[in-house]
Design an enzyme around this catalytic site. Structure first.
Site, PDB file in Angstrom:
ATOM      1  N   GLU A 109       0.916  -1.268  -0.230  1.00 54.45           N
ATOM      2  CA  GLU A 109      -0.048  -0.147  -0.039  1.00 54.45           C
ATOM      3  C   GLU A 109       0.967   1.180  -0.043  1.00 54.45           C
ATOM      4  OE1 GLU A 109      -2.722  -0.268   3.341  1.00 54.45           O
ATOM      5  OE2 GLU A 109      -2.687  -2.447   3.192  1.00 54.45           O
ATOM      6  N   LYS A 111       2.348   4.767   1.332  1.00 58.90           N
ATOM      7  CA  LYS A 111       2.628   5.300   2.347  1.00 58.90           C
ATOM      8  C   LYS A 111       2.030   7.042   2.524  1.00 58.90           C
ATOM      9  CE  LYS A 111       5.450   5.588   6.658  1.00 58.90           C
ATOM     10  NZ  LYS A 111       5.385   7.290   6.862  1.00 58.90           N
TER      11      LYS A 111
END
Length: 686
Positions: A109, A111
């Site tokens: 994912e 950041k």
């Protein structure tokens, strides 16, 4: 249709339109129609305030002036992430995971570079929003978070849930905000992250509503009801949360690295700032199996993008003494813009760092910000180093020079020359107390071991009062330095004898501030004991370690009498911490200090302690399925009161599963593993 029904209809309609606009990015009505319905709702609510619903969209428009922000104690530990800065470091982390998990799978994912927050929902309604703070205690910012338009005030399901995410300011809104501030003559924000943090600490909620913050949610802090992180994110979308679509499923290091390279390319094109990629083990049961260190989960890591760099010149080096006696060099440099902030000082860490890089005064160097936060000197530009010069100096009469034969007079007009030496002078005496500095064999640091060194005492006082320790508001470095210089305080126990009159003798301290400080000192007496333990400044004992120690021993007195063997038995704490704690409490003066603090009324007990003598003491329990009598939070509290550790996923380490109606894969897995199963009624019968 009566008024109550009309308000309900308008509220539901407008919330659905907002969900379509902010979450789905698929608006189904024109702005003009939305505005018309919105103003109709405002009028009805003003005429019938008793009918305003908790999830009304009118709560987002501001209009509340807050008195301040109260502390909020999180019921779950909110850990920070460990970080890596290269593929090699990432490979080492992935290798450690593979030693514990067979064929792990990952979710990658982006950041987000914003402010971490937690959202607490009860029966589907947002009841509390809080900053992460130190992971244990944050600040309640509920009213401000309600003004973030993509945060659902009411979920699609009437559930109890705690979610973590990031609040950020989109780049377009950041540019608009700074343009407005420049027109108003106000200083612009350095970057979107600072702007987001500053916005959420505004006392005027209208300002928050105006600035256009946004969120991405990424983790369930309460025990998860899903089996994988991928399912958690999909479930969040179903509930109405904003979830970042830029993510990737990966099976190995190569696939992880592909996403990192893609994120690096996309970084400048995104409408928001990112500072890296977060990689998580996808399976939640495997996450639990990997567990946590004192500070961070073992099942996740943050890859940080290479830092922005800038060239500057080292002008001089200062040496400062910390609370543990470590003497640290700091470079004074020509000011330069780096990562949107002006930097004029950077840490040089220690003597070894200076010597390994051959850092000298007047060198041209490349500096960067580690994790985009702390300025550091990276590379010396040797090709730009100027050759050493010969300096010529004329001494006037009655001046002296030192030779190996002693001091001798220099006649007027005598000229001598020497070679310029820009090497950094390594101190042999403490810059504060002139004691000899020690370089222990197992350390890289220079250390002053004088227990009466004024710099160490002053820094210990500052640390004790700091936000992460006793959090004595108003008692900052400037005030403490004056108190110490005037000999009003010589150790932390003296802080609890201070009066308003004492504080009024200090520069720039008026009656209001003095009263505030005395009140904050009194309030700090009630802190849980792990804050006090951290505030004592024992080497190697950070906030997380302090909490683990007090969870085990429950009381500071009991900890002070513990052996190294007893402390070493605590999971995640090693022999180094055990030795440091025992050594501290064996030092002369430690018992006296504890007596003084206890006599001053400070709390020595761990306030988070639970009854560990219950029938489920030490057991790992999983809740699954729909409970018909108890709320999930009530069931969790009941289990914890019986001594259980409530987990979110089933694994070989699970001792018991409490299964409600419609229990799914967790129940099946528990049955396959031969784990004991209870019904909700079994729990109620206890």
């Amino acid at each position: 249709m009566n008024i109550e029904s009309k308000i309900k209809e308008l509220t539901d309609q407008l919330n659905q339109f907002a969900y379509e606009y902010y979450t789905l990015d698929e608006p189904s009505v024109e702005d003009s129609e939305y505005d018309h319905l919105y103003h109709e709702l405002v009028k009805l609510e003003q005429e019938n305030p008793q009918l305003v619903r908790a999830d009304s969209p009118t709560h987002r428009t501001g209009g509340v002036i807050l008195d301040g922000f109260v502390k909020f104690r999180h019921p779950y530990n909110l850990y920070s992430l460990g970080d890596v800065f290269s593929r090699e470091e990432l490979a080492l982390w992935e290798e450690r995971v593979r030693k514990e998990i067979v064929n792990p799978e990952y979710i990658c994912e982006l950041k987000i570079d914003g402010l971490s927050l937690s959202l607490y929902y009860e029966n589907g309604l947002l009841v509390t929003a809080a900053t992460r703070g130190d992971g244990t205690t944050g600040e309640n910012i509920t009213e401000n978070v309600k003004r973030i338009k993509d945060v659902p005030l009411k979920l699609k399901e009437a559930i109890d849930i705690v979610v973590r995410g990031e609040a950020y300011l989109p780049r377009q809104n950041f540019a608009k905000l700074n343009a407005e501030r420049e027109l108003e003559g106000a200083a612009p924000f350095a970057n979107p992250r600072n702007a987001a943090a500053g916005t959420l600490r505004q006392l005027d909620t209208k300002i928050v509503a105006k600035r256009g913050l946004a969120t991405f949610l990424y983790q369930e802090a309460s025990p998860a009801t899903n089996d994988t992180q991928e399912e958690v994110l999909e479930y969040f979308e179903e509930l109405g949360f904003q979830v970042n679509p830029e993510r990737k499923f990966a099976r190995n290091l190569d696939e992880i690295w592909e996403f990192i390279e893609e994120a690096t390319r996309l970084r400048d094109e995104l409408p928001y700032d990112i500072d890296g990629v977060v990689i998580k083990v996808n399976n939640l049961a495997e996450q639990e199996e990997l567990g946590f260190t004192v500070k961070a989960p073992r099942w996740a890591i943050a890859y940080k993008f290479p830092a922005e760099q800038a060239e500057t010149e080292i002008l001089s080096v200062d040496w400062t003494v910390g609370r543990t006696g470590v003497v640290t060099p700091t470079a004074n440099m020509t000011a330069v813009l780096l990562a949107q902030t002006t930097v004029a000082r950077a840490t040089l860490h220690n003597v070894d760092y200076i010597q390994e890089k051959d850092i000298r005064n007047h060198d041209k160097v490349m500096i960067y910000k580690a994790g985009d936060i702390i300025p550091k000197v990276g590379k010396v530009l040797l090709e730009k180093r100027k050759p050493a010069r010969h300096l010529r100096k004329t001494h006037r009469a009655n001046k002296y020079v030192w030779t190996r034969f002693g001091r001798r007079s220099v006649e007027k007009g005598l000229v001598f020359s020497k070679r310029e030496d820009n090497r950094v002078k390594i101190p042999t005496q403490c810059p504060e107390c002139d004691s000899d500095l020690i370089h222990f064999e197992d350390e890289v640091a220079l250390r002053c071991v004088n227990p009466l060194c004024p710099a160490q005492i002053r820094e210990k006082l500052i640390h004790f009062a700091s936000r992460d320790a006793m959090n004595i508001v108003g008692l900052g470095p400037s005030v403490i330095s004056q108190l110490f210089d005037k000999k009003l305080v010589t150790d932390v126990a003296d802080l609890y004898q201070l009066t308003v009159e004492d504080l009024l003798t200090l520069d720039k301290v008026k009656e209001t501030l003095a009263q505030k400080i005395v009140s904050a000192i009194a309030q700090s007496r009630e802190n849980s004991a792990e804050k006090l333990l951290f505030g004592l400044g024992i080497r190697h004992v950070g906030g997380k370690a302090a909490k683990l120690l007090l969870e085990r021993f429950a009381n500071l007195r009991a900890l002070s009498q513990a052996s190294e063997e007893e402390i070493s038995e605590i999971p995640s704490l090693g022999g180094v911490i055990a030795t440091a704690v025992v050594s501290y409490f064996e030092t002369a003066g430690a018992k006296t200090l504890l007596d003084e603090l206890e006599n001053a009324g400070l709390n020595f007990a761990y306030l988070g302690a639970v009854n560990v003598e219950g029938i489920l003491s030490g057991k790992t329990v999983v809740l699954t399925g729909k409970l018909t009598t108890l709320k999930r939070t009530e069931a969790k509290e009941k289990l914890e009161a019986l001594g259980a550790n409530v987990s979110g996923s089933v694994s070989k380490k699970t001792d018991l599963v409490v299964a409600g109606e419609e229990a799914g894969s967790k129940l099946t897995k528990a049955q396959d593993l031969g784990i004991e199963i209870w019904s909700e009624q079994d729990l109620l019968d206890l």
